[in-house]
Write an enzyme that holds these catalytic residues in place. Structure first.
Site, PDB file in Angstrom:
ATOM      1  N   HIS A 175       1.015  -1.631  -0.069  1.00 27.51           N
ATOM      2  CA  HIS A 175       0.121   0.185   0.319  1.00 27.51           C
ATOM      3  C   HIS A 175       1.394   1.438  -0.563  1.00 27.51           C
ATOM      4  O   HIS A 175       0.782   2.612   0.128  1.00 27.51           O
ATOM      5  CB  HIS A 175      -1.052  -0.400   0.857  1.00 27.51           C
ATOM      6  CG  HIS A 175      -1.775  -1.050   1.475  1.00 27.51           C
ATOM      7  ND1 HIS A 175      -2.788  -1.639   0.624  1.00 27.51           N
ATOM      8  CD2 HIS A 175      -1.434  -2.279   2.456  1.00 27.51           C
ATOM      9  CE1 HIS A 175      -2.926  -2.892   1.173  1.00 27.51           C
ATOM     10  NE2 HIS A 175      -2.571  -3.316   1.821  1.00 27.51           N
ATOM     11  N   SER A 191      15.431  19.828 -15.243  1.00 26.01           N
ATOM     12  CA  SER A 191      14.730  20.576 -15.383  1.00 26.01           C
ATOM     13  C   SER A 191      15.172  21.852 -15.848  1.00 26.01           C
ATOM     14  O   SER A 191      16.725  22.748 -16.055  1.00 26.01           O
ATOM     15  CB  SER A 191      14.200  20.592 -14.123  1.00 26.01           C
ATOM     16  OG  SER A 191      13.347  22.000 -14.191  1.00 26.01           O
TER      17      SER A 191
END
Length: 482
Positions: free
Chosen positions: A157, A287
Site C-alpha cells: 500500500h 529541468s
C-alpha cells in the site's frame, strides 16, 4: 529556408522519426511490404509451375530479376487511377516483367499478398523483439544477482512493510518479464500462414486451374507456405485470416506494456525516495528551471509509451468482433495503424528498458537510513520473543512495547523527529536482560527471510534458461538518440 525540407511540412509519426529502431521501422516499411508482395507472387508462380501449369522458367526468372526495382511513383499513379492497391502493384510489376505479366497473381485474391505479408511482418516483428526482451531480462538478472542480499524496506500500500532485498524486488519485475518472453514466443510460434485460399477461402479458383485435382491444390498451399518460411497454414479462412490472430499478437504486446509500466513506475517511486535512479548522463538537464533535478525521464517515457501500447489492443478486439461473414473491408485502415504501431512501440520500450537496466544506480546508504527509521517498529516482535526467553511475561512485554512505540511514533509524526524507540527501550530498566542482544535483534539481514536464496534459485531455474537461446545476441549495446 535551411532545413525546411518536405519532411518537415507534414506530420511524421514520432514512433519512427524519434524512437523506433531501424530494423523495426524497416519491417513495416513500404519497401519491405511491396518486395514481400513480389516474393509471394514469385512463390505462387514457382509452385504453380512445379505442379504443371504452363509457366516458364523465363517468366519466373524475369520476376526474380525485378524483385527490388519497384517504381513507387508508377504504383501510386496506378492506385489513384484504379483505386486498388494490389492491382496497382500487379500492373507496376507487370510493366517491368512483360513476359511474366500474364501469370502474375494467377488465381489469387488481394488477400493472398496482403494478409500473407501481414503475417510475415508480425512473425519478423516478434523475431526483432525477442532478443531485445532477452537483453532486458539479462541486465536485470545481473542487477538482481548483485543486490540479492542488500536489505531494503518492502512496501505494501506504499506504506513501510517487512524488509525484502533490492535483488528480490528486481525478481518480481523479472518474473513478469519472463512471462512476457514466453507469451511472445508462443504468439510467434502460433502464427500460421494464410496460404493459397482464394476469394472466400474455398480455393475454388485454384481447383479450376488444376482441373479439379484436390491434391495439387493442397500441395500448392503447402509449397507456398514452406517457401514463405512457415510450417503450417490455416486450414480454413474466409477471404482473410481470422482477425483473432491480430488480437493474440497485440494482446501479448499490451501485456508487455503493462509489465514495463509497473517496473518503471516502481523505479520512479524509488527515485523519489533517492534509493534507486535510472542512468543520468553527465551533461543531461533534468529541468529547465530547477538545475538540481534528476528526473526519471527514461522511465517516464516507458510509462507513456506503455499506455499507448496497452490502448492499441482495443483496435483488433473491435475489428475482429465486426468481421461479417467471410470478411468486410472496415478492418483495413484500422490495421494499417494498430499492427505496426504496436510493434514499433514495443520496440522502443524495450530499447529504453535495456538502457535503464544497464545503468541502474543504487544508493545503499539512503536505503540503510530508511531501514533505520522503520526497523525499530518491525523489531518489536523479536524484542518480545527475546524477553520471553529471558524469563519475561509476553503480555507485560507487549504492553511495554506498545506504549513506547506510540511515544516514538508521536515523535516521528508530530514533532518531525527520528524514530527513538530503540533509545526508549534501552532507557527502560524492564529490558535490561536483553540490552546486549539489541544489535543482533536489529540486524537488517535477520529480517529478509529467504530473499537471497529465492533470488539465486529463481535466476538459475527461471531466468537464465529462458534467455539461453539468445546468448549470441546479448552483447548488443543501446544508444538512445533522444
Amino acid at each position: 529556408m535551411e532545413g525546411s525540407g518536405d519532411e518537415f511540412m507534414k506530420y511524421r509519426s514520432p514512433l519512427v522519426s524519434r524512437y523506433a529502431s531501424k530494423e523495426m521501422a524497416y519491417n513495416f516499411s513500404d519497401r519491405k511490404k511491396f518486395t514481400t508482395w513480389r516474393k509471394l507472387w514469385i512463390y505462387l508462380a514457382k509452385a504453380e509451375k512445379d505442379l504443371g501449369l504452363p509457366i516458364t522458367d523465363a517468366q519466373v526468372s524475369e520476376m526474380e530479376s525485378h524483385l527490388e526495382d519497384i517504381d513507387f511513383v508508377m504504383a501510386a499513379e496506378e492506385e489513384r487511377k484504379l483505386r486498388h492497391d494490389v492491382m496497382a502493384h500487379v500492373h507496376t510489376f507487370a510493366h517491368c516483367c512483360p513476359t511474366a505479366a500474364p501469370i502474375i497473381h494467377l488465381g489469387a485474391t488481394s488477400c493472398y499478398v496482403g494478409d500473407n505479408t501481414d503475417l510475415i511482418m508480425l512473425r519478423d516483428g516478434f523475431y526483432i523483439l525477442l532478443p531485445k526482451l532477452a537483453r532486458v531480462i539479462d541486465r536485470l538478472g545481473n542487477f538482481a544477482e548483485k543486490y540479492s542480499d542488500l536489505p531494503t524496506l518492502g512496501y505494501t500500500h506504499y506504506q513501510p512493510a517487512q524488509l525484502t532485498t533490492v535483488g528480490k524486488r528486481a525478481c518480481l519485475w523479472l518474473q513478469d518479464l519472463v512471462m512476457d518472453m514466453r507469451n511472445l514466443q508462443r504468439a510467434r510460434d502460433d502464427l500460421r500462414f494464410r496460404g493459397v485460399k482464394g476469394t472466400t477461402g474455398t480455393q475454388a479458383s485454384f481447383l479450376q486451374l488444376f482441373q479439379g485435382d484436390h491434391d495439387k491444390v493442397e500441395e500448392l498451399d503447402r509449397k507456398v507456405t514452406e517457401m514463405a518460411g512457415f510450417q503450417k497454414s490455416y486450414l480454413v479462412t474466409g477471404q482473410t485470416y481470422s482477425r483473432k490472430v491480430d488480437i493474440d499478437s497485440l494482446c501479448v504486446l499490451a501485456s508487455l506494456g503493462a509489465t514495463v509500466h509497473k517496473i518503471c513506475t516502481d523505479i520512479r517511486l524509488l527515485a523519489n525516495l533517492k534509493e534507486i535512479e535510472e542512468p543520468f548522463e553527465k551533461e543531461q538537464i533534468g529541468s529547465s528551471a530547477m538545475p538540481y533535478k534528476r528526473n526519471p525521464m527514461r522511465a517516464e517515457r516507458c510509462c507513456s509509451l506503455a499506455r499507448h501500447l496497452m490502448a492499441l489492443v482495443s483496435n483488433p478486439l473491435h475489428t475482429s468482433s465486426v468481421q461479417w461473414l467471410e470478411r468486410t473491408l472496415d478492418d483495413s485502415a484500422n490495421r494499417r495503424i494498430s499492427l505496426p504501431e504496436s510493434f514499433l512501440t514495443a520496440d522502443i520500450i524495450l530499447s529504453t528498458m535495456q538502457n535503464i537496466t544497464e545503468g541502474l544506480v543504487v544508493y545503499p546508504k539512503v536505503i540503510e537510513r530508511h531501514i533505520r527509521h522503520e526497523l525499530p517498529f518491525m523489531a518489536t516482535e523479536n524484542i518480545i520473543m527475546a524477553m520471553v526467553k529471558a524469563g519475561g511475561n509476553r503480555q507485560d512485554c507487549h504492553e511495554k512495547i506498545r506504549v513506547l512505540s506510540q511515544q516514538a511514533a508521536a515523535v516521528v509524526k508530530q514533532e518531525g523527529g527520528d524514530n527513538d524507540l530503540l533509545a526508549r527501550v534501552q532507557a527502560d530498566p524492564y529490558f535490561a536482560p536483553i540490552l546486549g542482544q539489541l544489535d543482533a535483534l536489529l540486524d537488517p539481514k535477520t529480517f529478509i527471510g529467504r530473499a537471497p536464496q529465492q533470488v539465486t534459485r529463481f535466476l538459475s531455474e527461471e531466468v537464465r534458461p529462458v534467455i539461453e537461446p539468445y546468448k549470441s545476441k546479448m552483447d548488443v549495446k543501446i544508444e538512445l538518440e533522444l
